[in-house]
Write an enzyme that holds these catalytic residues in place. Sequence first.
Site, PDB file in Angstrom:
ATOM      1  N   GLU A   1      -1.761   4.808 -10.650  1.00 55.78           N
ATOM      2  CA  GLU A   1      -1.049   4.133  -9.552  1.00 55.78           C
ATOM      3  C   GLU A   1      -1.571   2.711  -9.336  1.00 55.78           C
ATOM      4  O   GLU A   1      -2.101   2.399  -8.273  1.00 55.78           O
ATOM      5  CB  GLU A   1      -1.275   4.925  -8.250  1.00 55.78           C
ATOM      6  CG  GLU A   1      -0.915   6.391  -8.301  1.00 55.78           C
ATOM      7  CD  GLU A   1      -1.499   7.189  -7.120  1.00 55.78           C
ATOM      8  OE1 GLU A   1      -2.268   6.627  -6.308  1.00 55.78           O
ATOM      9  OE2 GLU A   1      -1.178   8.384  -7.015  1.00 55.78           O
TER      10      GLU A   1
ATOM     11  N   GLY B   1      -1.663  -1.158  -8.395  1.00 56.78           N
ATOM     12  CA  GLY B   1      -0.892  -2.075  -7.556  1.00 56.78           C
ATOM     13  C   GLY B   1      -1.341  -3.508  -7.818  1.00 56.78           C
ATOM     14  O   GLY B   1      -0.737  -4.227  -8.615  1.00 56.78           O
TER      15      GLY B   1
ATOM     16  N   CYS C   1      -2.315 -19.798  16.108  1.00 53.85           N
ATOM     17  CA  CYS C   1      -3.299 -19.973  17.181  1.00 53.85           C
ATOM     18  C   CYS C   1      -4.332 -18.855  17.172  1.00 53.85           C
ATOM     19  O   CYS C   1      -4.329 -17.966  18.035  1.00 53.85           O
ATOM     20  CB  CYS C   1      -2.575 -20.044  18.519  1.00 53.85           C
ATOM     21  SG  CYS C   1      -1.384 -21.374  18.507  1.00 53.85           S
ATOM     22  N   GLU C   2      -5.180 -18.867  16.160  1.00 54.44           N
ATOM     23  CA  GLU C   2      -6.277 -17.910  15.994  1.00 54.44           C
ATOM     24  C   GLU C   2      -7.341 -18.635  15.185  1.00 54.44           C
ATOM     25  O   GLU C   2      -7.009 -19.256  14.175  1.00 54.44           O
ATOM     26  CB  GLU C   2      -5.838 -16.696  15.136  1.00 54.44           C
ATOM     27  CG  GLU C   2      -4.785 -15.805  15.710  1.00 54.44           C
ATOM     28  CD  GLU C   2      -5.315 -14.804  16.722  1.00 54.44           C
ATOM     29  OE1 GLU C   2      -6.546 -14.589  16.805  1.00 54.44           O
ATOM     30  OE2 GLU C   2      -4.481 -14.241  17.451  1.00 54.44           O
TER      31      GLU C   2
HETATM   32  C1  LIG Z   1      -2.935   1.177  -2.368  1.00 56.44           C
HETATM   33  C2  LIG Z   1      -2.891   2.364  -3.228  1.00 56.44           C
HETATM   34  C3  LIG Z   1      -2.892   2.220  -4.621  1.00 56.44           C
HETATM   35  C4  LIG Z   1      -2.975   0.894  -5.312  1.00 56.44           C
HETATM   36  O1  LIG Z   1      -4.193   0.240  -5.114  1.00 56.44           O
HETATM   37  P1  LIG Z   1      -4.449  -1.143  -5.874  1.00 56.44           P
HETATM   38  O2  LIG Z   1      -5.847  -1.500  -5.485  1.00 56.44           O
HETATM   39  O3  LIG Z   1      -3.474  -2.122  -5.371  1.00 56.44           O
HETATM   40  O4  LIG Z   1      -4.312  -0.879  -7.336  1.00 56.44           O
HETATM   41  C5  LIG Z   1      -2.783   3.374  -5.382  1.00 56.44           C
HETATM   42  N1  LIG Z   1      -2.701   4.593  -4.815  1.00 56.44           N
HETATM   43  C6  LIG Z   1      -2.716   4.767  -3.477  1.00 56.44           C
HETATM   44  C7  LIG Z   1      -2.620   6.124  -2.908  1.00 56.44           C
HETATM   45  C8  LIG Z   1      -2.822   3.651  -2.638  1.00 56.44           C
HETATM   46  O5  LIG Z   1      -2.838   3.833  -1.320  1.00 56.44           O
END
Ligand SMILES: *Cc1c(COP(=O)(O)O)cnc(C)c1O
Length: 424
Positions: free
Chosen positions: A282, A284, A352-353
Amino acid sequence: MTPLPGHPQLAWRDDELWLEDVRLAALAQAYGTPLFAYSKASMLAALSAYQRGLAGRKATICYAMKANSSLAVLQVFAQAGCGFDIVSGGELERVLRAGADPARVIFSGVGKTRAEMRRALEVGIGCFNVESESELDVLDEVARACGRVAPVSIRVNPNVDAKTHPYISTGLKGNKFGIAHERALHAYRHAAGLRGLSVVGIDCHIGSQITDTAPYLDAMDRVLDLVQAIEAAGIPLKHIDFGGGLGIDYRGDTPPAADALWAQLLARLDARGYGDRHLMIEPGRSLVGNAGVCLTEVLYLKPGEQKNFCIVDAAMNDLPRPAMYQAWHGIVPLHRDAQRVPQRYDVVGPVCESGDWIGQDRELAVRPGELLAVLSAGAYCMSMASNYNSRGRAAEVLVDGAEATLIRARESIEDQLRSERLIG
Ligand SMILES: *Cc1c(COP(=O)(O)O)cnc(C)c1O
């Protein structure tokens, strides 16, 4: 042509910064600032490192779309054959719009609602990554009520330290994610006895921006120990999902390449006799993070006694990572001029922070009206953007060779006000 280290699609041509075959200053001129620009080649190159690493295996790469959930970005990954990891009903609707196959979508997250479960079952989701024992019971009930069987995997918390920022570490005992390693077998037995559920796999995800191989190997060992125990209890597992979390180079970080990481992980998996399982991952950030830049215009230079400020038109609502995690993003001018003497600035936005800074103590030779690129802005920027200070969210462009396509128009004040009502 001189590529920027860590950003192969970003290069100086003479003294101008280009993304693939597009001059970034021309994009800013055409679409205004702040503007996100993403390189399609860079996303596909990042994906192909995973594809090479998993070549010859039964494997599904599920892009963790919360990193960047813009529809056209999802389309790039869907067309390249990716599945998706989603964490909400909203993300489910987005991947469906982008043309994803629901059977290749997995649903993670600690707080799925009944409505979200129902919708995911209706469209034929690939798997629910269940994060608690009470969620198992609710999912069973929802599935039986709509006459379906929910495919489930249990997210186990392997209790390994990913050695990353505490806000993005998720595999430790003190984190809210997953079911504790010690409870996992019990939870699997429970799940296997529920008629509305079909146990299909196991998963873990230990954190984000991981730059070391060791935590992955530790997590793999812990998960495989569990697989062995669960299957010994008579519950077969079709897939093993090792989550995402691989880091990117923000500031000289040296994460392993995805293919090198997987060479090591697969060697361990083979050694333990699980190399023929269906593998899921998974990723990202590592697919999109360094594919994107955020272009911003210098509004004012404000010299001070202790600090000089470079005030730009992008802010924490566009680039929330510095304010949230004290994160570091590279900042470079779109036009470089070796004749000028750089000065030290804090680069800050108009919000504004005091937490609204994008970079601190940066050496820059810039003037008002000139343009900067904030680097590594493809992940966890636009998808985390807000309307704080009633600022409209930025526009986005996808660059493919010499072509640039507007994939999200700048948010107008009408867009912002659409769902609000006056009291009369
Ligand atoms: C956010 C997330 C990812 C991806 O994480 P990255 O660091 O962006 O690769 C994968 N699996 C789950 C369950 C997540 O919450």
